[in-house]
Design an enzyme around this catalytic site. Structure first.
Site, PDB file in Angstrom:
ATOM      1  N   GLU A  98       4.946   9.318   1.496  1.00 32.24           N
ATOM      2  CA  GLU A  98       6.132   9.617   0.741  1.00 32.24           C
ATOM      3  C   GLU A  98       7.039  10.320   1.458  1.00 32.24           C
ATOM      4  O   GLU A  98       6.849  10.607   2.865  1.00 32.24           O
ATOM      5  CB  GLU A  98       5.566  10.484  -0.555  1.00 32.24           C
ATOM      6  CG  GLU A  98       4.620  10.107  -1.345  1.00 32.24           C
ATOM      7  CD  GLU A  98       4.342  11.037  -2.423  1.00 32.24           C
ATOM      8  OE1 GLU A  98       4.467  12.204  -2.170  1.00 32.24           O
ATOM      9  OE2 GLU A  98       3.686  10.328  -3.296  1.00 32.24           O
ATOM     10  N   PHE A 156       0.920  -1.066   0.032  1.00 34.26           N
ATOM     11  CA  PHE A 156       0.102   0.043   0.018  1.00 34.26           C
ATOM     12  C   PHE A 156       0.833   1.368  -0.028  1.00 34.26           C
ATOM     13  O   PHE A 156       1.409   1.404   1.000  1.00 34.26           O
ATOM     14  CB  PHE A 156      -0.844  -0.152   1.451  1.00 34.26           C
ATOM     15  CG  PHE A 156      -1.748   0.985   1.366  1.00 34.26           C
ATOM     16  CD1 PHE A 156      -3.044   0.994   0.813  1.00 34.26           C
ATOM     17  CD2 PHE A 156      -1.715   2.123   2.412  1.00 34.26           C
ATOM     18  CE1 PHE A 156      -3.938   2.206   0.936  1.00 34.26           C
ATOM     19  CE2 PHE A 156      -2.344   3.038   2.509  1.00 34.26           C
ATOM     20  CZ  PHE A 156      -3.710   3.017   1.848  1.00 34.26           C
ATOM     21  N   GLU A 199      -0.711   4.074   9.821  1.00 35.64           N
ATOM     22  CA  GLU A 199      -1.904   4.273   9.472  1.00 35.64           C
ATOM     23  C   GLU A 199      -2.681   5.334  10.445  1.00 35.64           C
ATOM     24  O   GLU A 199      -3.717   5.322  10.733  1.00 35.64           O
ATOM     25  CB  GLU A 199      -2.593   2.706  10.022  1.00 35.64           C
ATOM     26  CG  GLU A 199      -1.912   1.643   9.251  1.00 35.64           C
ATOM     27  CD  GLU A 199      -2.677   0.538   8.834  1.00 35.64           C
ATOM     28  OE1 GLU A 199      -3.842   0.709   8.723  1.00 35.64           O
ATOM     29  OE2 GLU A 199      -2.296  -0.605   8.462  1.00 35.64           O
ATOM     30  N   THR A 206      -1.112   8.523  12.893  1.00 35.69           N
ATOM     31  CA  THR A 206      -0.483   8.665  14.356  1.00 35.69           C
ATOM     32  C   THR A 206      -1.764   8.947  15.399  1.00 35.69           C
ATOM     33  O   THR A 206      -2.722   9.060  15.069  1.00 35.69           O
ATOM     34  CB  THR A 206       0.345  10.146  14.314  1.00 35.69           C
ATOM     35  OG1 THR A 206      -0.417  10.932  14.172  1.00 35.69           O
ATOM     36  CG2 THR A 206       1.481   9.903  13.245  1.00 35.69           C
TER      37      THR A 206
HETATM   38  C1  LIG Z   1       7.307   0.496  10.001  1.00 35.44           C
HETATM   39  C2  LIG Z   1       6.462   1.228   9.232  1.00 35.44           C
HETATM   40  C3  LIG Z   1       5.563   0.776   8.074  1.00 35.44           C
HETATM   41  C4  LIG Z   1       4.855   1.653   7.560  1.00 35.44           C
HETATM   42  N1  LIG Z   1       3.957   1.045   6.538  1.00 35.44           N
HETATM   43  C5  LIG Z   1       3.603   1.755   5.764  1.00 35.44           C
HETATM   44  C6  LIG Z   1       2.589   1.397   4.377  1.00 35.44           C
HETATM   45  O1  LIG Z   1       2.791  -0.014   4.105  1.00 35.44           O
HETATM   46  N2  LIG Z   1       2.342   2.163   3.537  1.00 35.44           N
HETATM   47  C7  LIG Z   1       2.277   3.578   3.815  1.00 35.44           C
HETATM   48  O2  LIG Z   1       1.537   4.247   2.960  1.00 35.44           O
HETATM   49  N3  LIG Z   1       2.802   4.197   5.056  1.00 35.44           N
HETATM   50  C8  LIG Z   1       3.218   3.404   5.809  1.00 35.44           C
HETATM   51  N4  LIG Z   1       4.073   3.809   6.845  1.00 35.44           N
HETATM   52  C9  LIG Z   1       4.230   5.097   7.160  1.00 35.44           C
HETATM   53  C10 LIG Z   1       3.181   5.776   8.272  1.00 35.44           C
HETATM   54  O3  LIG Z   1       1.773   5.555   7.724  1.00 35.44           O
HETATM   55  C11 LIG Z   1       3.482   7.038   8.489  1.00 35.44           C
HETATM   56  O4  LIG Z   1       5.029   7.053   9.130  1.00 35.44           O
HETATM   57  C12 LIG Z   1       2.536   8.107   9.273  1.00 35.44           C
HETATM   58  O5  LIG Z   1       1.564   8.099   8.617  1.00 35.44           O
HETATM   59  C13 LIG Z   1       3.013   9.184   9.943  1.00 35.44           C
HETATM   60  O6  LIG Z   1       3.709   9.878   8.942  1.00 35.44           O
HETATM   61  P1  LIG Z   1       5.263  10.727   8.989  1.00 35.44           P
HETATM   62  O7  LIG Z   1       6.269   9.563   9.488  1.00 35.44           O
HETATM   63  O8  LIG Z   1       5.471  11.503   7.610  1.00 35.44           O
HETATM   64  O9  LIG Z   1       4.951  11.767  10.272  1.00 35.44           O
HETATM   65  P2  LIG Z   1       4.398  13.113  10.245  1.00 35.44           P
HETATM   66  O10 LIG Z   1       3.276  13.277   9.253  1.00 35.44           O
HETATM   67  O11 LIG Z   1       5.678  14.110   9.955  1.00 35.44           O
HETATM   68  O12 LIG Z   1       4.101  13.463  11.777  1.00 35.44           O
HETATM   69  C14 LIG Z   1       5.190  13.781  12.646  1.00 35.44           C
HETATM   70  C15 LIG Z   1       4.555  14.234  13.829  1.00 35.44           C
HETATM   71  O13 LIG Z   1       3.915  15.442  13.599  1.00 35.44           O
HETATM   72  C16 LIG Z   1       2.446  15.266  14.089  1.00 35.44           C
HETATM   73  N5  LIG Z   1       1.567  15.724  13.184  1.00 35.44           N
HETATM   74  C17 LIG Z   1       1.415  15.677  11.909  1.00 35.44           C
HETATM   75  N6  LIG Z   1       0.387  16.526  11.352  1.00 35.44           N
HETATM   76  C18 LIG Z   1      -0.342  16.939  12.427  1.00 35.44           C
HETATM   77  C19 LIG Z   1      -1.316  17.843  12.554  1.00 35.44           C
HETATM   78  N7  LIG Z   1      -2.183  18.070  11.553  1.00 35.44           N
HETATM   79  N8  LIG Z   1      -1.727  18.021  13.988  1.00 35.44           N
HETATM   80  C20 LIG Z   1      -1.099  17.522  15.064  1.00 35.44           C
HETATM   81  N9  LIG Z   1       0.032  16.813  14.943  1.00 35.44           N
HETATM   82  C21 LIG Z   1       0.567  16.566  13.782  1.00 35.44           C
HETATM   83  C22 LIG Z   1       2.212  13.561  14.010  1.00 35.44           C
HETATM   84  O14 LIG Z   1       1.167  13.086  14.854  1.00 35.44           O
HETATM   85  C23 LIG Z   1       3.652  13.201  14.378  1.00 35.44           C
HETATM   86  O15 LIG Z   1       3.801  13.331  15.964  1.00 35.44           O
HETATM   87  C24 LIG Z   1       4.860   3.031   7.676  1.00 35.44           C
HETATM   88  C25 LIG Z   1       5.596   3.592   8.829  1.00 35.44           C
HETATM   89  C26 LIG Z   1       6.574   2.724   9.382  1.00 35.44           C
HETATM   90  C27 LIG Z   1       7.427   3.365  10.439  1.00 35.44           C
END
Ligand SMILES: Cc1cc2nc3c(=O)[nH]c(=O)nc-3n(C[C@H](O)[C@H](O)[C@H](O)COP(=O)(O)OP(=O)(O)OC[C@H]3O[C@@H](n4cnc5c(N)ncnc54)[C@H](O)[C@@H]3O)c2cc1C
Length: 399
Positions: free
Chosen positions: A137, A133, A373, A375
């Site tokens: 990015e 999935f 999925e 945070t």
């Molecule tokens: C082991 C692993 C497997 C994964 N598998 C998949 C997968 O199969 N497919 C896929 O598509 N993704 C996958 N992910 C990605 C995962 O879904 C994202 O890491 C997650 O959605 C958070 O995005 P980010 O890491 O860019 O954090 P960011 O969006 O940069 O967030 C960083 C921090 O800011 C906070 N934040 C961001 N926006 C807001 C807001 N509006 N208000 C308040 N706080 C906010 C967040 O809660 C977090 O604490 C995976 C991640 C990991 C680590």
């Protein structure tokens, strides 16, 4: 014993006694096949494809997919019971089930054409192929609508270029759901989802190393360099991409939450066993009220999480809206799994800090569930939006 299949082509509840047999079967399968392999697989960061095949042979990769497409046609509550058991054994394997079943298969069931369903679902349910999935990015995580991967119309279909990050199963998948922007001016209304064969020219995957937990789960970064797909690769219509992603996440979050109930359960089991066996001050640890308090706290969190998962599952089975309830379950169960694992290590003392016992792995594996999925903060914003009618995810815009 593989899953019994439901009698109809659509999903259906198998009845309480069969559901409980399915749960018992998943429990003994987990005890016999998953738990014995978990420690070494985590130590060696080994993605155990043989074990994935055994899970597939049980029917656990297509539990909620209709029988017509190779699934078992079960209801969500029964599926949740299976996922809980697998999550108790190993979250890396639970991630395989969640991604394959809830994110990939469910999206194809919900949004796919008949041809797409016939082409992909039987292979995915049998485990012949894995799917991934591709939403996140390098520069786009929580703000999923703002993704940068571009899909450009060609004479024969679409050309897709961009990068995806943190994609579970990305190195082992035969098909990737790739979310891409078809028209940046339209913002989320320009998003589309494509079923991209990973053998396509211009598609590459690279393993991500050094994870805190889920070490035996495969995680990849994907690069798409002018990958050509036909019009028939689009899942839904142009502009449906965001809806496809959100409906997939509604299913995926349910599965993550169920898996976290399993982590909590494993923490309780391990802590009770250890507290009865280990003696200090001449008596088993279980005799100390402060130790019992930790165990009681874990049971409270496990049981409350389980009830929230059941509630979300029941709504799904009734076909009722459940986004908020699913977010409540995901938020509570994932945070509970982290807290239970932390408490379980405390009950084990120093012994909990090494991998002779499963509790240190529970903590490392639980930690990602409050991130992926959506945070915990994003779940709170979904719950708050439902309560107030105000979208606080976009701090400077109207809802
Ligand atoms: C082991 C692993 C497997 C994964 N598998 C998949 C997968 O199969 N497919 C896929 O598509 N993704 C996958 N992910 C990605 C995962 O879904 C994202 O890491 C997650 O959605 C958070 O995005 P980010 O890491 O860019 O954090 P960011 O969006 O940069 O967030 C960083 C921090 O800011 C906070 N934040 C961001 N926006 C807001 C807001 N509006 N208000 C308040 N706080 C906010 C967040 O809660 C977090 O604490 C995976 C991640 C990991 C680590």
């Amino acid at each position: 014993m593989p899953l019994p299949v439901a009698p109809a082509s659509s999903r259906c509840a198998p009845g309480p006694s069969i559901a409980s047999t399915i749960r018992e079967t998943a429990r003994s399968f987990t005890d016999k096949e998953i738990i014995p392999a978990a420690k070494e697989n985590a130590r060696n960061a080994h993605f155990d494809t043989d074990l994935v095949k055994k899970i597939a042979d049980q029917g656990y990769l297509g539990a909620i997919v209709p029988r017509d497409y190779g699934g078992a046609g079960l209801d969500y509550i029964t599926y949740g019971l299976i996922v809980e058991e697998i999550g108790r054994g190993d979250s890396a394997m639970r991630t395989v089930v969640s991604v394959q079943t809830s994110l990939v298969c469910s999206s194809i069931v919900r949004w796919g054409t008949e041809e797409q369903k016939q082409r992909w679902l039987p292979r995915l349910c049998s485990g012949e192929s894995l799917g991934c999935f591709g939403l996140t990015e390098p520069d786009t995580g929580s703000d999923a609508a703002n993704l940068r991967t571009r899909a450009t119309k060609t004479d024969s279909g679409w050309s897709i270029s961009g990068q995806k990050m943190w994609i579970s199963l990305g190195n082992f998948s035969e098909v990737a759901l790739i979310f891409a922007q078809t028209d940046p001016e339209k913002k989320h209304r320009g998003l589309a989802c494509f079923l991209v064969p990973t053998a396509s020219e211009g598609f590459s995957a690279q393993e991500i190393h050094g994870k805190l937990g889920l070490r035996s789960s495969d995680t990849a970064s994907l690069a798409l360099d002018e990958v050509e797909v036909g019009d028939d690769a689009m899942l839904g219509e142009i502009g449906d991409g965001f809806k496809v992603a959100m409906s997939a996440l509604d299913n995926g979050r349910y599965s993550v939450a169920a898996g976290c109930v399993g982590i909590c359960d494993g923490c309780v089991d391990a802590s009770v066993a250890y507290a009865k066996e280990r003696k200090q001050f001449g008596v088993p640890l279980a005799r100390f009220q402060l130790v019992q308090e930790m165990i009681a706290d874990m049971i409270l969190k496990r049981d409350a999480s389980r009830m929230l998962v059941y509630r979300a599952g029941a709504l799904k089975d009734e076909g009722k809206p459940n986004t908020t309830e699913t977010s409540v379950a995901k938020l509570y169960a994932t945070e509970s799994a982290v807290e239970c694992a932390n408490l379980a290590i405390q009950v084990h003392g120093g012994a909990g800090y090494v991998d002779d016992y499963p509790v240190e792995r529970y903590l490392r594996d639980a930690r990602v569930t409050t991130l992926y999925e959506g945070t915990s903060q994003i779940q709170k914003l979904i719950i708050g939006r439902a309560a107030t009618g105000i979208n606080a995810m976009l701090p400077f815009e109207e809802s």
